[in-house]
Design an enzyme around this catalytic site. Structure first.
Site, mmCIF file in Angstrom:
data_model
loop_
_atom_site.group_PDB
_atom_site.id
_atom_site.type_symbol
_atom_site.label_atom_id
_atom_site.label_comp_id
_atom_site.label_asym_id
_atom_site.label_seq_id
_atom_site.Cartn_x
_atom_site.Cartn_y
_atom_site.Cartn_z
ATOM 1 N N TYR A 124 -9.868 -11.491 5.097
ATOM 2 C CA TYR A 124 -9.500 -10.258 4.356
ATOM 3 C C TYR A 124 -9.915 -9.189 5.396
ATOM 4 O O TYR A 124 -9.086 -8.453 6.075
ATOM 5 C CB TYR A 124 -10.304 -10.250 3.552
ATOM 6 C CG TYR A 124 -9.566 -8.034 2.783
ATOM 7 C CD1 TYR A 124 -8.212 -8.377 2.180
ATOM 8 C CD2 TYR A 124 -9.995 -6.931 2.451
ATOM 9 C CE1 TYR A 124 -7.551 -7.450 1.960
ATOM 10 C CE2 TYR A 124 -9.267 -5.458 2.369
ATOM 11 C CZ TYR A 124 -7.748 -6.384 1.318
ATOM 12 O OH TYR A 124 -7.220 -5.116 1.090
ATOM 13 N N HIS A 128 2.823 -6.925 -5.367
ATOM 14 C CA HIS A 128 2.288 -7.016 -4.745
ATOM 15 C C HIS A 128 0.162 -8.235 -5.284
ATOM 16 O O HIS A 128 0.295 -8.472 -3.448
ATOM 17 C CB HIS A 128 1.213 -5.688 -4.426
ATOM 18 C CG HIS A 128 -0.184 -5.604 -3.150
ATOM 19 N ND1 HIS A 128 0.604 -5.929 -1.587
ATOM 20 C CD2 HIS A 128 -1.389 -5.484 -3.101
ATOM 21 C CE1 HIS A 128 -0.026 -5.455 -0.898
ATOM 22 N NE2 HIS A 128 -2.007 -6.074 -1.767
ATOM 23 N N SER A 146 -1.712 -8.474 1.978
ATOM 24 C CA SER A 146 -2.783 -7.074 1.985
ATOM 25 C C SER A 146 -3.429 -6.661 3.552
ATOM 26 O O SER A 146 -2.299 -7.081 4.643
ATOM 27 C CB SER A 146 -2.963 -6.907 0.995
ATOM 28 O OG SER A 146 -2.868 -5.812 0.719
ATOM 29 N N ASP A 167 7.403 -5.493 -4.954
ATOM 30 C CA ASP A 167 5.509 -4.259 -4.257
ATOM 31 C C ASP A 167 5.688 -3.469 -4.375
ATOM 32 O O ASP A 167 6.621 -2.327 -3.143
ATOM 33 C CB ASP A 167 5.685 -5.117 -2.968
ATOM 34 C CG ASP A 167 3.906 -4.530 -2.582
ATOM 35 O OD1 ASP A 167 3.117 -3.775 -2.996
ATOM 36 O OD2 ASP A 167 3.206 -6.235 -1.420
#
Length: 692
Positions: free
Chosen positions: A464, A663, A544, A628
């Protein structure tokens, strides 16, 4: 591998922006308008192509059958105790959405809210829920189709019936109940403000008070700061019902303001922390003594006691001092501090007394972590004599433990087991690899015991790298299928996360973001050098901000990776702030319009501005969702169009657009399984894994 595809025609337009004297082309600007019929037609054509390709891949039926088998086990979320009642959510296996239950004492459980009855396709989900302190009333927030926008509904728990109160058009809000349940504080945008972009001067975030039994239009405005853009407001009520606490935050978690006032006061808020010099989080209080979790003078966080009658920093008292193990969360239970700390990228729980003395450490079994992130992964009231801990690992689904403060004993409350999966055949290893600047980057490797290091194993590496989010061990319902077919799963704890405190986060922010990509490249190179896998069989996956990560990495090192799984990514680093929640992200990434320096480091790595015509890119699967409203699909559309235009190889660039999904949270079980079948079938073909 797939054969050369004929992609839908994508027109390029002559749009040029000027940034500090540098002209930047944006040929796919037209794809930003999600409601344009031409964009809708193009999106549908891209999705149909993806479905045609993915739907015809070998091994789909057997992969889906096995995924459904290993997914079909009870999944229990951590309980919240209020009065004599336990509230919790559970999915019995393949239910589309988890169900909210209540249990009174030792009595039978009963259903409070079953979102599966609220839509035919299972896409209405409980986004959040919060009982009153006595468990008499409950708020539950419903999301429709994966949207971040929710509505609040309310229940009389005893009767199991909805109240008339109905609050609409809410986003990123929670409730802070008054002790007597007469009403609560919550946050909302100006008049709902469906257009959140920074170009809308009317948008501000506000705190309101809602009295039960009244209309939302009658709610009382408590706080508004229209001059502050990009802020989020959260109201808290102290457990003794004396104070209203106001947290004024920016999403980067570098600094915030913390105000308070007596609960029944109509006066101004008292500005306890107002200098934006650190992060301050209210934990609880003993009268006028506030306990605060802060990074002030402690990038690994510390707990301080502040007397609000003499709040100057020289009067603060350290309760839990900073240590080498960064604090991930704190809760007050049994009048003690329950601290979740990071130890080698996993969790340990420490229990401190109010005087700061350490009473004991809890080390739940295995290499794992607590969930959720707050508060401290443990739910219990300040006066409760026990607490619940949700514990998970890469090979263990979430189990709920109950800890007794009086005896120091921990016993199972809920144990999860996956049918026909043998976790003892697999193991998780932890290793460290040097990044470009010599920094040691931790990685978790989950694989079969006795794995042959022959450089030919298919692997998925996930990371991430942003917003202080730590990537700790956690179970994924699809992981058994990947492991059973010879796959390796890797988590890279790259900079930008919170694994080593706020310093680790800040190292990967703003101009330092290239460090996160260097870390990821280094982890990939280490896996290849140590014969876990090869560049041909290494897939990288991110969601993301992690989607941005893998998109950047494939533009920087297309030779290093064998496949890309890019979920709901942030891609356009010059224009993200103009769409829904994007205005909050400038504190993490920077604002391209703010200075030439920021513009230059954003374009130095921004995926759209580093895709090279004539480059041979590996197979790429881009996954987004039509609902989203956090990272809008235009990012994925621009990425797909740009890569399809530039790519000189026969490797596929597919854009999959999930309908009635958002999302992250609230995605139905059916949609999750369908998505994973597509991913596994895609990798089965790319890596020639032989699944029939």
């Amino acid at each position: 591998m797939f054969g050369k595809l004929n992609y839908p025609g994508t027109r390029r337009v002559d749009v040029v922006d000027d940034f500090f004297g540098t002209e930047v082309e944006d040929p796919y600007r037209w794809l930003e308008d999600a409601d344009d019929p031409a964009v809708l037609e193009w999106t549908a054509a891209q999705h149909e192509l993806a479905l045609d390709v993915l739907g015809g891949l070998e091994g789909r039926d057997s992969l889906e059958r096995r995924l459904r088998e290993v997914w079909d086990y009870p999944k229990h979320e951590i309980p919240r105790k209020r009065g004599n009642r336990l509230f919790y959510m559970r999915n019995d296996g393949l239910q589309q959405q988890p169900v909210l239950y209540v249990q009174e004492g030792d009595g039978p459980e009963r259903v409070l809210v079953d979102p599966n009855t609220l839509s035919e396709d299972g896409t209405v989900a409980i986004f959040d829920w919060q009982p009153t302190g006595d468990g008499r009333l409950l708020m539950y927030a419903l999301s429709d189709g994966g949207l971040d926008w929710v509505k609040f509904r309310f229940l009389d728990v005893e009767r199991g019936q909805d109240l008339d109160d109905d609050l609409q058009e809410l986003k990123f809000s929670s409730v802070a109940w008054r002790k007597d349940g007469s009403g609560f504080y919550y946050s909302r945008y100006t008049d709902g403000a469906p257009d959140e972009g920074p170009d809308n001067p009317e948008v501000s975030y506000q705190v309101y008070y809602h009295k039960l039994g009244t209309q939302q239009a009658e709610d009382k405005l408590i706080y508004d700061d229209p001059q502050s853009k990009g802020i989020q407001l959260k109201a808290l009520v102290s457990s003794d019902d004396r104070f209203l606490i106001l947290n004024i935050d920016w999403e980067s978690r570098i600094a915030n303001r913390l105000y308070y006032r007596p609960l029944d006061s109509e006066g101004d808020f008292l500005r306890l922390f107002d200098d934006l010099d650190a992060e301050y989080s209210f934990i609880g209080n003993d009268g006028d003594i506030f306990y605060i979790l802060t990074t002030n003078g402690a990038l690994n966080w510390r707990v301080i006691a502040v007397d609000i009658n003499s709040p100057a920093s020289e009067n603060w008292r350290d309760v839990v001092p900073e240590s080498e193990e960064a604090i991930a969360g704190v809760a007050i239970v049994n009048q003690q501090f329950v601290v979740t700390a990071m130890r080698l990228c996993r969790h340990v729980i420490k229990i401190y007394n109010k005087d700061g003395s350490l009473e004991r450490e809890l080390l739940p079994p295995g290499l794992g972590a607590v969930i959720p992130r707050e508060p401290a992964g443990a739910y219990g009231g300040a006066k409760d004599d026990s607490m619940f801990i949700a514990w998970t690992s890469f090979l263990q689904p979430t189990q709920i433990l109950q800890y007794d403060f009086a005896t120091g004993e921990t016993r199972p409350f809920f144990e999860a087991a996956v049918p026909s999966f043998e976790p003892d055949r697999y193991e998780t290893r932890q290793a460290y690899c040097p990044s470009k600047d010599g920094t040691k980057i931790p990685i978790f490797i989950t694989c079969k015991k006795g794995l042959e290091l022959n450089g030919d194993n298919p692997a998925i590496m996930y990371a991430y790298g942003g917003y202080h989010f730590s990537q700790t061990p956690s179970y994924r319902s699809w992981l058994p299928v990947w492991l059973e077919n010879g796959g390796i799963f890797v988590i890279a704890n790259i900079r930008g996360g919170g694994e080593y405190g706020e310093a680790w986060h800040r190292a990967g922010m703003f101009a330092g973001r290239q460090k996160t990509y260097d870390d990821f490249h280094a982890a990939a190179e280490w896996l290849i050098e140590n014969k876990y896998t090869s560049n041909r069989k290494l897939a990288i996956e991110g969601r993301s901000n992690g989607g941005l990560l893998v998109a950047v990495c494939v533009t920087q090192r297309p030779d290093l990776y064998g496949a890309i799984l890019c979920h709901v990514p942030t891609i356009d680093m010059l224009r993200f702030k103009y769409f829904t929640s994007g205005r909050y992200w400038t504190t993490e990434y920077g604002d391209a319009d703010s200075s030439k320096e920021v513009f230059e480091f954003l374009t130095a790595y921004g995926p759209l501005h580093n895709i090279k015509a004539g480059q041979k890119y590996p197979p790429i699967l881009i996954l987004t969702a039509d609902h989203d409203d956090r990272v809008v699909p235009m990012h994925s559309k621009k990425l797909a169009a740009s890569l399809q235009h530039a790519n000189e190889s026969d490797n596929v660039i597919l854009l999959r657009v999930l309908t009635r999904a958002g999302h992250a949270l609230g995605k139905s079980t059916e949609k999750l399984i369908e998505e994973q079948v597509d991913i596994f079938a895609f990798l089965n073909r790319v890596f020639d894994m032989g699944v029939k």
